[in-house]
Design an enzyme around this catalytic site. Structure first.
Site, PDB file in Angstrom:
ATOM      1  N   ARG A 113      24.305 -27.422  -6.599  1.00 28.17           N
ATOM      2  CA  ARG A 113      23.494 -28.628  -6.607  1.00 28.17           C
ATOM      3  C   ARG A 113      22.062 -28.296  -6.184  1.00 28.17           C
ATOM      4  O   ARG A 113      21.824 -27.393  -5.417  1.00 28.17           O
ATOM      5  CB  ARG A 113      24.127 -29.654  -5.655  1.00 28.17           C
ATOM      6  CG  ARG A 113      23.456 -31.017  -5.659  1.00 28.17           C
ATOM      7  CD  ARG A 113      24.284 -32.036  -4.897  1.00 28.17           C
ATOM      8  NE  ARG A 113      23.510 -33.247  -4.648  1.00 28.17           N
ATOM      9  CZ  ARG A 113      22.879 -33.493  -3.519  1.00 28.17           C
ATOM     10  NH1 ARG A 113      22.954 -32.632  -2.516  1.00 28.17           N
ATOM     11  NH2 ARG A 113      22.182 -34.602  -3.368  1.00 28.17           N
ATOM     12  N   LYS A 176      31.224 -26.357   5.059  1.00 29.07           N
ATOM     13  CA  LYS A 176      31.284 -26.523   3.606  1.00 29.07           C
ATOM     14  C   LYS A 176      32.278 -25.554   2.990  1.00 29.07           C
ATOM     15  O   LYS A 176      32.213 -24.341   3.188  1.00 29.07           O
ATOM     16  CB  LYS A 176      29.902 -26.328   2.985  1.00 29.07           C
ATOM     17  CG  LYS A 176      29.868 -26.640   1.490  1.00 29.07           C
ATOM     18  CD  LYS A 176      28.455 -26.659   0.954  1.00 29.07           C
ATOM     19  CE  LYS A 176      28.437 -26.929  -0.541  1.00 29.07           C
ATOM     20  NZ  LYS A 176      27.065 -26.988  -1.094  1.00 29.07           N
ATOM     21  N   ARG A 304      22.772 -35.392   6.514  1.00 23.19           N
ATOM     22  CA  ARG A 304      23.177 -34.665   7.706  1.00 23.19           C
ATOM     23  C   ARG A 304      23.489 -35.662   8.815  1.00 23.19           C
ATOM     24  O   ARG A 304      22.881 -36.741   8.874  1.00 23.19           O
ATOM     25  CB  ARG A 304      22.043 -33.729   8.205  1.00 23.19           C
ATOM     26  CG  ARG A 304      21.786 -32.526   7.315  1.00 23.19           C
ATOM     27  CD  ARG A 304      22.878 -31.497   7.503  1.00 23.19           C
ATOM     28  NE  ARG A 304      22.608 -30.287   6.751  1.00 23.19           N
ATOM     29  CZ  ARG A 304      23.127 -30.010   5.580  1.00 23.19           C
ATOM     30  NH1 ARG A 304      23.900 -30.892   4.983  1.00 23.19           N
ATOM     31  NH2 ARG A 304      22.861 -28.867   4.968  1.00 23.19           N
TER      32      ARG A 304
END
Length: 315
Positions: A113, A176, A304
């Site tokens: 992305r 992640k 975040r």
């Protein structure tokens, strides 16, 4: 490229005598050792030397085309040892059927992305791209949300406690694990979508940000998990967009930061508020200090938690 031929050699057989492998690659044993040392240092290919030569260490579960085609009979499958990008493989096809799949053990130009390069070790990820065409362009709205939900639910069913970070990142243990990239092309006949997913099976090389790998959480049946994702994504694309009304409730169950204070970084600066999940269009719902809820569309935005001390960005 020597790397490509080396990967293809180890995909064909997991162990090679040094002289045999050097001859196969049309190089010298000294040059072969340099290549193996470089790939090992970069975390891309791990091999061990024995009296018999070189072997993959640990031996990965390589993708099995026959198994996958039997387990996914409705999906035309293209499987490469090495490719530039599985999304690009599908983009180069002429009028692929809905549900066509591209897989690879390694991609040299994977895309994440926001234009980021996405690299993984040889056979160290599930690298999968999926094609679907909709006659109406509006039907593809929020597709990445639906596919993210479907991927997370498939991983949960396989025993991995995965969560989602808006708009389409997979997280494990607060780090992640993988991400989804949906690329579209609109034409006279509707909209073609190519959705790619990368899921870390092993730790990634050269990443200075916290990240997770499924190997941390338990044994991985790579082919079975890949087949489950293929079949789940096919069903999700067929059900979309009618299933969009269910997305907010499903997302809430898996949202890593639901109900927490978050910060959105975007082109105009940053916005803070309480993460209230998503709407049926896949927009993030952010509650401000006055109790007003603002929808945010996915784009060049990074989310975040407000406690996150930014030392870089790998979203």
């Amino acid at each position: 490229m020597p790397e490509t031929r080396l990967f293809e050699a180890f995909a064909a057989q997991p162990a090679w005598a040094e002289s045999e492998l050097a001859q196969h690659l049309a190089t010298t044993p000294a040059a072969l050792r340099m290549l193996l040392a470089d790939l090992h240092a970069r975390g891309i290919l791990h091999v061990a030397e024995s009296a018999d030569g070189w072997r993959l260490n640990p031996p990965p579960e390589l993708l099995d085309a026959a198994y996958l085609r039997a387990a996914c009979p409705q999906a035309p499958i293209y499987l490469d040892v090495v490719t530039d990008s599985t999304n690009s493989v599908l983009a180069r096809l002429h009028s692929p059927a809905n549900g066509t799949i591209a897989l690879a053990e390694y991609q040299s130009a994977g895309r994440g992305r926001r234009g980021r390069h996405w690299q993984s070790p040889f056979a160290g990820q599930i690298i999968l791209s999926h094609y679907w065409h909709y006659p109406e362009p509006a039907a593809a709205a929020a597709l990445s949300i639906g596919l993210g939900l479907t991927a997370a639910e498939a991983l949960l069913q396989a025993g991995f406690p995965v969560r989602l970070k808006w708009p389409n990142d997979l997280y494990l243990d607060g780090r992640k694990l993988g991400g989804i990239l949906v690329e579209t092309h609109t034409g006279a006949q509707g909209i073609a979508t190519i959705a790619g997913i990368g899921i870390n099976l092993q730790p990634l090389p050269g990443i200075n940000q916290p990240h997770a790998a499924l190997s941390e959480a338990g044994p991985i049946a790579r082919n079975a998990l890949t087949a489950a994702l293929i079949n789940a994504w096919r069903a999700a694309c067929a059900a979309h967009p009618a299933a969009r009304t269910d997305y907010p409730a499903r997302w809430r169950e898996l949202d890593l930061y639901y109900g927490q204070s978050v910060c959105l970084s975007h082109a105009q600066g940053s916005s803070r508020g309480i993460n209230c999940g998503i709407d049926a269009a896949g927009q993030l719902l952010l509650e401000d200090t006055d109790g007003n809820i603002h929808p945010w569309a996915a784009g060049d935005i990074s989310l975040r938690p407000v406690s996150f001390h930014n030392t870089g960005d790998n979203s």
